[in-house]
Design a protein around this motif. Structure first.
Motif, mmCIF file in Angstrom:
data_model
loop_
_atom_site.group_PDB
_atom_site.id
_atom_site.type_symbol
_atom_site.label_atom_id
_atom_site.label_comp_id
_atom_site.label_asym_id
_atom_site.label_seq_id
_atom_site.Cartn_x
_atom_site.Cartn_y
_atom_site.Cartn_z
ATOM 1 N N GLU A 42 64.343 -8.792 12.357
ATOM 2 C CA GLU A 42 64.712 -7.526 12.985
ATOM 3 C C GLU A 42 65.333 -6.575 11.963
ATOM 4 N N HIS A 43 64.955 -5.313 12.038
ATOM 5 C CA HIS A 43 65.516 -4.254 11.187
ATOM 6 C C HIS A 43 65.832 -3.046 12.056
ATOM 7 N N THR A 44 66.617 -2.123 11.492
ATOM 8 C CA THR A 44 66.944 -0.876 12.181
ATOM 9 C C THR A 44 66.615 0.300 11.280
ATOM 10 N N ALA A 45 65.840 1.242 11.822
ATOM 11 C CA ALA A 45 65.517 2.475 11.096
ATOM 12 C C ALA A 45 66.441 3.588 11.589
ATOM 13 N N TYR A 46 66.831 4.474 10.640
ATOM 14 C CA TYR A 46 67.725 5.580 10.962
ATOM 15 C C TYR A 46 67.131 6.888 10.429
ATOM 16 N N ILE A 47 67.351 7.966 11.173
ATOM 17 C CA ILE A 47 67.060 9.300 10.656
ATOM 18 C C ILE A 47 68.244 10.210 10.977
ATOM 19 N N THR A 48 68.446 11.183 10.100
ATOM 20 C CA THR A 48 69.449 12.218 10.334
ATOM 21 C C THR A 48 68.927 13.512 9.737
ATOM 22 N N ASP A 49 69.475 14.638 10.167
ATOM 23 C CA ASP A 49 69.090 15.913 9.560
ATOM 24 C C ASP A 49 69.781 16.052 8.215
ATOM 25 N N ALA A 50 69.396 17.065 7.462
ATOM 26 C CA ALA A 50 69.909 17.225 6.101
ATOM 27 C C ALA A 50 71.416 17.419 6.068
ATOM 28 N N TYR A 51 71.999 17.840 7.197
ATOM 29 C CA TYR A 51 73.447 18.092 7.229
ATOM 30 C C TYR A 51 74.175 17.014 8.028
ATOM 31 N N LYS A 52 73.440 15.940 8.386
ATOM 32 C CA LYS A 52 73.994 14.778 9.061
ATOM 33 C C LYS A 52 74.754 15.164 10.325
ATOM 34 N N CYS A 53 74.118 16.091 11.075
ATOM 35 C CA CYS A 53 74.710 16.480 12.352
ATOM 36 C C CYS A 53 74.753 15.294 13.312
ATOM 37 N N SER A 54 73.682 14.516 13.332
ATOM 38 C CA SER A 54 73.614 13.359 14.222
ATOM 39 C C SER A 54 72.687 12.332 13.592
ATOM 40 N N VAL A 55 72.880 11.063 13.991
ATOM 41 C CA VAL A 55 72.076 9.960 13.460
ATOM 42 C C VAL A 55 71.362 9.287 14.628
ATOM 43 N N LEU A 56 70.037 9.159 14.508
ATOM 44 C CA LEU A 56 69.235 8.450 15.496
ATOM 45 C C LEU A 56 68.806 7.112 14.905
ATOM 46 N N SER A 57 68.707 6.072 15.754
ATOM 47 C CA SER A 57 68.327 4.736 15.263
ATOM 48 C C SER A 57 67.261 4.142 16.166
ATOM 49 N N LYS A 58 66.489 3.236 15.592
ATOM 50 C CA LYS A 58 65.456 2.532 16.354
ATOM 51 C C LYS A 58 65.210 1.186 15.679
ATOM 52 N N LYS A 59 65.224 0.088 16.499
ATOM 53 C CA LYS A 59 64.995 -1.253 15.969
ATOM 54 C C LYS A 59 63.505 -1.532 15.865
ATOM 55 N N PHE A 60 63.150 -2.382 14.889
ATOM 56 C CA PHE A 60 61.758 -2.814 14.758
ATOM 57 C C PHE A 60 61.740 -4.215 14.150
ATOM 58 N N MET A 61 60.648 -4.941 14.319
ATOM 59 C CA MET A 61 60.514 -6.329 13.873
ATOM 60 C C MET A 61 59.426 -6.431 12.819
ATOM 61 N N VAL A 62 59.692 -7.230 11.786
ATOM 62 C CA VAL A 62 58.688 -7.534 10.754
ATOM 63 C C VAL A 62 58.143 -8.932 11.036
ATOM 64 N N VAL A 63 56.833 -9.076 11.246
ATOM 65 C CA VAL A 63 56.181 -10.355 11.565
ATOM 66 C C VAL A 63 55.924 -11.153 10.286
ATOM 67 N N ASP A 64 56.216 -12.480 10.321
ATOM 68 C CA ASP A 64 55.942 -13.342 9.165
ATOM 69 C C ASP A 64 55.827 -14.779 9.675
ATOM 70 N N PHE A 65 55.736 -15.762 8.764
ATOM 71 C CA PHE A 65 55.682 -17.163 9.165
ATOM 72 C C PHE A 65 56.554 -17.952 8.195
ATOM 73 N N PRO A 66 57.167 -19.052 8.691
ATOM 74 C CA PRO A 66 57.990 -19.890 7.792
ATOM 75 C C PRO A 66 57.094 -20.676 6.839
ATOM 76 N N ARG A 67 57.536 -20.834 5.626
ATOM 77 C CA ARG A 67 56.721 -21.537 4.620
ATOM 78 C C ARG A 67 56.849 -23.060 4.751
ATOM 79 N N PHE A 68 57.848 -23.543 5.532
ATOM 80 C CA PHE A 68 57.965 -25.007 5.776
ATOM 81 C C PHE A 68 58.776 -25.192 7.048
#
Length: 689
Positions: free
Chosen positions: A582-608
């Motif tokens: 799981e990761h979280t992406a963030y965006i803000t305007d150039a003057y950092k008036c507000s910060v928006l966030s959204k979670k997302f998942m990176v798919v992978d497999f265990p090596r053992f």
């Protein structure tokens, strides 16, 4: 479209588009002058002469008729630097009918200070006027109104009037100047080549439907001059190519426009900037020698009480004219319009103005027009104007007014300003007021710019920007404005040292030092920074890629910064090398008036995995498999034997047919759907016991 094009061509070939007609063979020079141009019994004309390109087989002098076109003159004389007949429209090609063997004209060269003249055509005659004023109408046209010719080449002409003492002057000049009318003095201009010049006197660029064949033409002018009745005069109407013999030009003179009349002076109206004032009287003087009768008119109605008078006193508005009778066959006339207005008043005296030298430069740009409203009061600003001067002499003479009174540079500790109210150059009132420039020790905390934060729907976000001067209300008074510094832009009840802005724009605070009485203003700009309207995460790489890459997509009217998992914000929206989970992406305007966030998942497999019951890595499954669409996993041993099939988020516990599978490498294949397409991925992992 082809049929329409053929019809237009057919109609054109039958002369649907009317052009002027030029006759260069029928009329003698005497007939052109006596019967076409002058056509009046108020002058004796004689000694007719002309010159054109006859030696080259070219006649640059002719008679023209408008022939039902929109040309300004119904008929008249055309003088050309080429063949006069070629003046007939339409304007479909470039006429170049002169040559270097066709000479210029010395009189034209001298009176216009022009060099290298070629292809001169002129008409010249003597006349004795019975009235004291001559006028005639003309316009200039040229093929040089194309490309960049107008920037360099200026074919020139003149109407040279010479009196009995041999003194000459050119009547073909731009109004209120001594500049001769030519291509380079009246032109529309060419981008990156030359600027427009005297554009108000240029009429148009002609097209293929034009009445004449020249590329461009000026508006109609009136040549005029006072003359002495009974004296002998000579006039020479002459045109020539300048600097080269190429590309033709022409001057058109309106038939019957060479008139002799009484000069009553210029119009006196508000529009002309010189009205009369009620209570004043103007003398209209039509006195001339050899006159047998004077008849006066107001608004086209004869004033019989003025019959026979050479001068009359007028104190009322109207259109006045006079017929001056030299004989039964010669009646000259003249006229003007008079407009009488109420004399202006200074409704309230102007106030002295104190300004602060806030930056210790000894100079301050100040607005003098704060006194205009006091002086005007309820008087109509379309009629009466307030102008400012540095001397009483200039104010009374109506000259050398301060050019930009809204931004006058005050550079002295004290100055006296003279203010005049009048309707142009008419009756007036004058008052004075003082300017003082006072030095103060001044420091302000007001910034040049502030940001106003907006939500995705354009709503304002807290906190609102506070425009704070940092100054004391015990030392200064404050008035805030949005936009220009004008009464209608004043913000009601905004009189504190700071102002909270809820809208974008320029804000001006007018300050007054209460001890010294001086005023000055400060400005700040409030601009918006909107929140993103669209916030998406776009996987650039496929699942299970060695270098998982995403783009954070933000759409809106602002500039945005990006981050993943709380790292520093950057203007780059691509992130690489992301680990599984799981990761979280963030965006803000150039003057950092507000910060928006959204979670997302990176798919992978265990090596053992190690199914030993210790609660750590006891099973094997695809990490974040729910993020995939319709996943199906198949596991094989090294010989290709099927060990287990998984669907959804099921896991393998390391058993096969009820027994423990041995430690070894195992292979798997996963099928899934992405962007509507079925895809496949193969790899391997280890089982350790």
């Amino acid at each position: 479209m082809k049929q329409l094009g053929f019809l237009a061509m057919l109609l054109s070939s039958f002369g649907l588009w009317a052009q002027i007609r030029v006759d260069d063979t029928t009329y003698s020079v005497e007939e052109l002058v006596r019967d076409i141009l002058v056509d009046s019994n108020c002058a004796e004309t004689s000694n007719y002469s002309s010159k054109t390109g006859s030696a080259e087989g070219l006649n640059g002098i002719g008679y023209f008729q408008a022939n039902g076109t929109d040309f300004p003159y119904e008929e008249g004389i055309v003088l050309s630097t080429g063949r006069a007949k070629l003046a007939e429209g339409p304007n479909v090609d470039i006429h170049d009918s002169g040559s270097e063997t066709w000479a210029g004209d010395d009189d034209l060269r001298a009176i216009t200070n022009s060099d290298a003249l070629y292809n001169a055509s002129y008409i010249q005659f003597d006349f004795v006027p019975y009235a004291d004023r001559i006028t005639f109408n003309f316009l200039f046209a040229s093929e040089e109104y194309q490309e960049n010719f107008q920037c360099v080449f200026g074919d020139v002409f003149a109407f040279i009037l010479t009196d009995s003492k041999g003194v000459s002057k050119n009547l073909a000049v731009i109004p209120n100047s001594e500049l001769p009318v030519r291509v380079t003095t009246i032109r529309p201009g060419v981008n990156e080549e030359c600027l427009p010049r005297n554009l108000e006197y240029f009429d148009k660029i002609n097209d293929e439907n034009s009445a004449i064949s020249f590329h461009g033409q000026t508006k109609s002018f009136t040549a005029e001059s006072k003359v002495v009745p009974g004296d002998a005069y000579n006039i020479k109407l002459v045109i020539a190519d300048n600097r080269d013999s190429q590309v033709d030009s022409a001057v058109f003179l309106e038939a019957g426009s060479f008139t002799l009349g009484a000069d009553l002076g210029e119009n006196r109206t508000v529009e002309d900037g010189n009205p009369m004032c009620i209570g004043e009287t103007i003398v209209l003087d039509a006195t001339a020698q050899g006159v047998s009768d004077y008849r006066w008119y107001k608004d086209e109605v004869e004033r019989v009480e003025w019959a026979g008078l050479s001068k009359v006193d007028v104190a009322e508005s109207g259109k006045f004219s006079v017929d001056v009778g030299f004989s039964t066959s010669c009646v000259a006339n003249g006229g003007l319009t008079l407009e009488f207005i109420l004399p202006p008043q200074i409704m309230s005296p102007p106030v002295s103005l104190n300004f602060c030298d806030v930056d210790a430069t000894g100079k301050q740009v100040v607005d003098l027009t704060v006194n205009s409203e006091l002086i005007l009061g309820g008087q109509d600003p379309k009629i009466y104007q307030v102008t400012y001067y540095l001397s009483e002499e200039d104010a009374r003479a109506f000259k050398n007014a301060i050019g930009n009174p809204t931004a006058y540079e005050l550079s002295n500790a004290s100055e006296t300003v003279f203010v005049r109210i009048s309707s142009g150059n008419s009756c007036y009132e004058i008052a004075t007021f003082e300017l003082k420039l006072l030095g103060i020790d001044f420091r302000s905390e007001l910034q040049e710019e502030y940001v106003l934060c907006l939500g995705a729907d354009g709503e304002t976000l807290e906190p609102l920007p506070v425009l704070d001067t940092g100054l004391s209300t015990s030392v200064y008074s404050f008035a805030w404005y949005r936009g220009e510094l004008s009464p209608e832009n004043k913000i009601a009840d905004a009189s504190d040292a700071s102002f909270t802005a809820s809208e974008a724009g320029t804000y001006i605070v007018q300050l007054q030092n209460m001890e010294l009485g001086c005023e000055f203003s400060l400005a700040a700009r409030v601009f918006v920074s909107p929140r993103a309207k669209v916030f998406e995460i776009d996987f650039v790489s496929d699942p299970f890629a060695e270098n998982t890459t995403i783009d954070i997509v933000a759409e809106g009217d602002g500039n945005y910064l990006y981050s993943v998992d709380g790292l520093d914000f950057t203007s780059v929206n691509r992130f690489e090398g992301l680990s599984a989970g799981e990761h979280t992406a963030y965006i803000t305007d150039a003057y950092k008036c507000s910060v928006l966030s959204k979670k997302f998942m990176v798919v992978d497999f265990p090596r053992f995995f190690s199914p030993n019951g210790d609660g750590v890595n006891d099973t094997w499954s695809i990490i974040n498999v729910p993020q995939m669409e319709n996943p199906e996993v198949t596991i094989y041993n090294q010989y290709g034997m099927l060990m287990r099939q998984l669907s959804g988020n099921l896991a393998w516990d390391g058993t096969f047919n009820g027994g423990a599978a041995p430690s070894n490498d195992y292979w798997f294949r996963i099928e899934y759907t992405k962007d509507g397409e079925r895809k496949e991925f193969k790899s391997h992992f280890s089982l350790k016991r």
